[in-house]
Scaffold this motif. Sequence first.
Motif, PDB file in Angstrom:
ATOM      1  N   SER A   1       2.531 -23.192  -1.316  1.00  0.00           N
ATOM      2  CA  SER A   1       3.846 -22.672  -1.397  1.00  0.00           C
ATOM      3  C   SER A   1       5.003 -23.730  -1.780  1.00  0.00           C
ATOM      4  O   SER A   1       4.702 -24.598  -1.444  1.00  0.00           O
ATOM      5  N   TYR A   2       5.928 -23.271  -2.456  1.00  0.00           N
ATOM      6  CA  TYR A   2       6.905 -24.224  -2.866  1.00  0.00           C
ATOM      7  C   TYR A   2       8.417 -23.690  -2.759  1.00  0.00           C
ATOM      8  O   TYR A   2       8.711 -22.457  -2.600  1.00  0.00           O
ATOM      9  N   LEU A   3       9.344 -24.958  -2.846  1.00  0.00           N
ATOM     10  CA  LEU A   3      10.673 -24.690  -2.977  1.00  0.00           C
ATOM     11  C   LEU A   3      11.302 -25.192  -4.389  1.00  0.00           C
ATOM     12  O   LEU A   3      10.979 -26.488  -4.764  1.00  0.00           O
ATOM     13  N   LEU A   4      11.798 -24.012  -5.134  1.00  0.00           N
ATOM     14  CA  LEU A   4      12.242 -24.547  -6.594  1.00  0.00           C
ATOM     15  C   LEU A   4      13.702 -24.639  -6.215  1.00  0.00           C
ATOM     16  O   LEU A   4      14.616 -23.923  -5.835  1.00  0.00           O
ATOM     17  N   ARG A   5      14.287 -26.018  -6.493  1.00  0.00           N
ATOM     18  CA  ARG A   5      15.679 -26.521  -6.401  1.00  0.00           C
ATOM     19  C   ARG A   5      16.477 -26.106  -7.664  1.00  0.00           C
ATOM     20  O   ARG A   5      15.971 -26.127  -8.543  1.00  0.00           O
ATOM     21  N   ARG A   6      17.567 -25.417  -7.349  1.00  0.00           N
ATOM     22  CA  ARG A   6      18.464 -24.739  -8.430  1.00  0.00           C
ATOM     23  C   ARG A   6      19.682 -25.922  -8.511  1.00  0.00           C
ATOM     24  O   ARG A   6      20.042 -26.425  -7.607  1.00  0.00           O
ATOM     25  N   PRO A   7      20.540 -26.174  -9.677  1.00  0.00           N
ATOM     26  CA  PRO A   7      21.493 -26.732  -9.984  1.00  0.00           C
ATOM     27  C   PRO A   7      22.585 -26.463  -8.789  1.00  0.00           C
ATOM     28  O   PRO A   7      23.456 -27.359  -8.754  1.00  0.00           O
ATOM     29  N   SER A   8      22.648 -25.316  -8.187  1.00  0.00           N
ATOM     30  CA  SER A   8      23.755 -24.963  -7.512  1.00  0.00           C
ATOM     31  C   SER A   8      23.553 -25.483  -6.117  1.00  0.00           C
ATOM     32  O   SER A   8      24.478 -25.541  -5.178  1.00  0.00           O
ATOM     33  N   GLY A   9      22.469 -26.117  -5.921  1.00  0.00           N
ATOM     34  CA  GLY A   9      22.299 -26.522  -4.677  1.00  0.00           C
ATOM     35  C   GLY A   9      21.640 -25.558  -3.763  1.00  0.00           C
ATOM     36  O   GLY A   9      20.870 -26.072  -2.679  1.00  0.00           O
TER      37      GLY A   9
ATOM     38  N   SER B   1      17.929 -22.947  -3.265  1.00  0.00           N
ATOM     39  CA  SER B   1      16.558 -22.986  -3.538  1.00  0.00           C
ATOM     40  C   SER B   1      16.107 -21.630  -3.616  1.00  0.00           C
ATOM     41  O   SER B   1      16.481 -20.677  -3.108  1.00  0.00           O
ATOM     42  N   MET B   2      14.677 -21.409  -4.312  1.00  0.00           N
ATOM     43  CA  MET B   2      13.952 -20.233  -4.437  1.00  0.00           C
ATOM     44  C   MET B   2      12.566 -20.775  -3.819  1.00  0.00           C
ATOM     45  O   MET B   2      12.194 -21.762  -4.102  1.00  0.00           O
ATOM     46  N   MET B   3      12.245 -19.814  -2.996  1.00  0.00           N
ATOM     47  CA  MET B   3      10.551 -20.102  -2.330  1.00  0.00           C
ATOM     48  C   MET B   3       9.826 -19.114  -3.295  1.00  0.00           C
ATOM     49  O   MET B   3       9.967 -17.999  -3.336  1.00  0.00           O
ATOM     50  N   ILE B   4       8.706 -19.912  -3.810  1.00  0.00           N
ATOM     51  CA  ILE B   4       7.490 -19.155  -4.167  1.00  0.00           C
ATOM     52  C   ILE B   4       6.389 -19.038  -3.313  1.00  0.00           C
ATOM     53  O   ILE B   4       5.678 -20.147  -3.238  1.00  0.00           O
ATOM     54  N   ASP B   5       6.042 -18.111  -3.104  1.00  0.00           N
ATOM     55  CA  ASP B   5       5.088 -17.405  -2.033  1.00  0.00           C
ATOM     56  C   ASP B   5       5.463 -18.332  -0.642  1.00  0.00           C
ATOM     57  O   ASP B   5       6.563 -18.710  -0.664  1.00  0.00           O
ATOM     58  N   THR B   6       4.665 -18.054   0.446  1.00  0.00           N
ATOM     59  CA  THR B   6       5.296 -18.522   1.786  1.00  0.00           C
ATOM     60  C   THR B   6       4.163 -19.498   2.439  1.00  0.00           C
ATOM     61  O   THR B   6       2.890 -18.890   2.444  1.00  0.00           O
ATOM     62  N   PRO B   7       4.551 -20.279   3.453  1.00  0.00           N
ATOM     63  CA  PRO B   7       3.809 -20.847   4.290  1.00  0.00           C
ATOM     64  C   PRO B   7       3.720 -19.994   5.655  1.00  0.00           C
ATOM     65  O   PRO B   7       4.038 -19.065   5.509  1.00  0.00           O
ATOM     66  N   ARG B   8       2.884 -20.558   6.393  1.00  0.00           N
ATOM     67  CA  ARG B   8       2.864 -19.953   7.772  1.00  0.00           C
ATOM     68  C   ARG B   8       4.222 -19.564   8.210  1.00  0.00           C
ATOM     69  O   ARG B   8       5.196 -20.345   8.061  1.00  0.00           O
ATOM     70  N   TRP B   9       4.472 -18.470   8.998  1.00  0.00           N
ATOM     71  CA  TRP B   9       5.799 -18.239   9.672  1.00  0.00           C
ATOM     72  C   TRP B   9       6.094 -18.920  10.788  1.00  0.00           C
ATOM     73  O   TRP B   9       5.085 -18.990  11.667  1.00  0.00           O
ATOM     74  N   SER B  10       7.287 -19.519  10.771  1.00  0.00           N
ATOM     75  CA  SER B  10       7.602 -20.200  12.054  1.00  0.00           C
ATOM     76  C   SER B  10       9.253 -20.368  11.998  1.00  0.00           C
ATOM     77  O   SER B  10       9.529 -20.707  10.688  1.00  0.00           O
ATOM     78  N   ARG B  11      10.104 -20.162  12.712  1.00  0.00           N
ATOM     79  CA  ARG B  11      11.611 -20.410  12.444  1.00  0.00           C
ATOM     80  C   ARG B  11      11.835 -21.792  12.456  1.00  0.00           C
ATOM     81  O   ARG B  11      12.857 -21.950  11.689  1.00  0.00           O
ATOM     82  N   THR B  12      11.173 -22.678  13.186  1.00  0.00           N
ATOM     83  CA  THR B  12      11.493 -23.809  13.253  1.00  0.00           C
ATOM     84  C   THR B  12      11.385 -24.352  11.554  1.00  0.00           C
ATOM     85  O   THR B  12      11.927 -25.200  10.842  1.00  0.00           O
ATOM     86  N   LEU B  13       9.898 -24.100  10.996  1.00  0.00           N
ATOM     87  CA  LEU B  13       9.885 -24.367   9.476  1.00  0.00           C
ATOM     88  C   LEU B  13      10.803 -23.839   8.775  1.00  0.00           C
ATOM     89  O   LEU B  13      11.409 -24.470   7.824  1.00  0.00           O
ATOM     90  N   ALA B  14      11.402 -22.469   8.943  1.00  0.00           N
ATOM     91  CA  ALA B  14      12.372 -21.795   8.172  1.00  0.00           C
ATOM     92  C   ALA B  14      13.482 -22.518   8.080  1.00  0.00           C
ATOM     93  O   ALA B  14      14.132 -22.651   7.167  1.00  0.00           O
ATOM     94  N   ASP B  15      14.040 -23.068   9.158  1.00  0.00           N
ATOM     95  CA  ASP B  15      15.140 -24.026   9.304  1.00  0.00           C
ATOM     96  C   ASP B  15      15.166 -25.258   8.622  1.00  0.00           C
ATOM     97  O   ASP B  15      15.955 -25.853   7.929  1.00  0.00           O
ATOM     98  N   ARG B  16      13.856 -25.607   8.788  1.00  0.00           N
ATOM     99  CA  ARG B  16      13.690 -27.045   7.922  1.00  0.00           C
ATOM    100  C   ARG B  16      13.701 -26.795   6.397  1.00  0.00           C
ATOM    101  O   ARG B  16      14.243 -27.624   5.752  1.00  0.00           O
TER     102      ARG B  16
END
Length: 289
Positions: free
Chosen positions: A95-103, A105-120
């Motif tokens: 899965s990926y994070l696409l960075r946008r000019p506004s600062g 991001s968009m997430m394409i597909d998802t990694p394993r779920w973790s609140r710690t990861l989500a905050d990261r």
Amino acid sequence: MDGWYVDDRCTNCDVARQFAPGLIDEADGKSRILRPPADEAENRRLHAAVFACPTRSIRPVTGRADQSLDPFPLALDDGVLICGHNSPHTAGANSYLLRRPSGTSMMIDTPRWSRTLADRYTARGRVTDVLLTHRDHAAHGRRYADHFGARLWIHEGDLDAAPGADRVIRGLDPLEIAEGVTVHPLPGHTRGSVLYLADDRYCFTGDSFYWSRTTGDLEVAESVTWYSIEELAASLARTAGRLRFEWVLPGHGDRRRLPADEMARRLHGLTERTRQLRPRPIDFTAVRW
């Protein structure tokens, strides 16, 4: 191998070999450690494999891997990061994070779920959208979208895998979903497969096609096509001429960056090869990583 091993949960998903070529390869349908890292750069590549592996099968014999060497999210270039921490509930998909000019991001597909990861991940920019490429990668989509306060996207053909999606892509026509970001429906691998094209640079293909280290070219996973290889061929024929990109960024299979003209040539070749394919039984062991 000198303090490292691959345990018997390995599913041969290829993720570790993408991150640590030369250190990890395949034998008898599993990954294996070839040798210990020779320097700090190789040690970091090995740990990237450790923290991406969906089954956590790459392990030091001394116990837990060094958490300070977790590199994710890891920048592939200035516009996209790979999330790592692949999930067994998405068959180990990248899965990926696409960075946008506004600062943001968009997430394409998802990694394993973790609140710690989500905050990261949000530390790299607020995530506005979670873009699912197809049903196989939908497992954690709603949870991540709710945590981010983001919109969840999926095609109507796979809507039953994410029935609570906020945005439903319909039909076969390309649709601009944000400035510089277009979704292209690509039925074949599943009925609702899509790819996302960003900035004429990044092509997030889900499981529709990927870069094969074995053949040194773009390939389709013809032996793991759940819906229709003929539909995938038709989708590529309809869509290939509309796509211009440098990076192929799949869910399964390797990534690759090439000049846009070279990538277009290879995509045309893949389209012609796929046209010749016919249905075959599902066989995970036949994928040419």
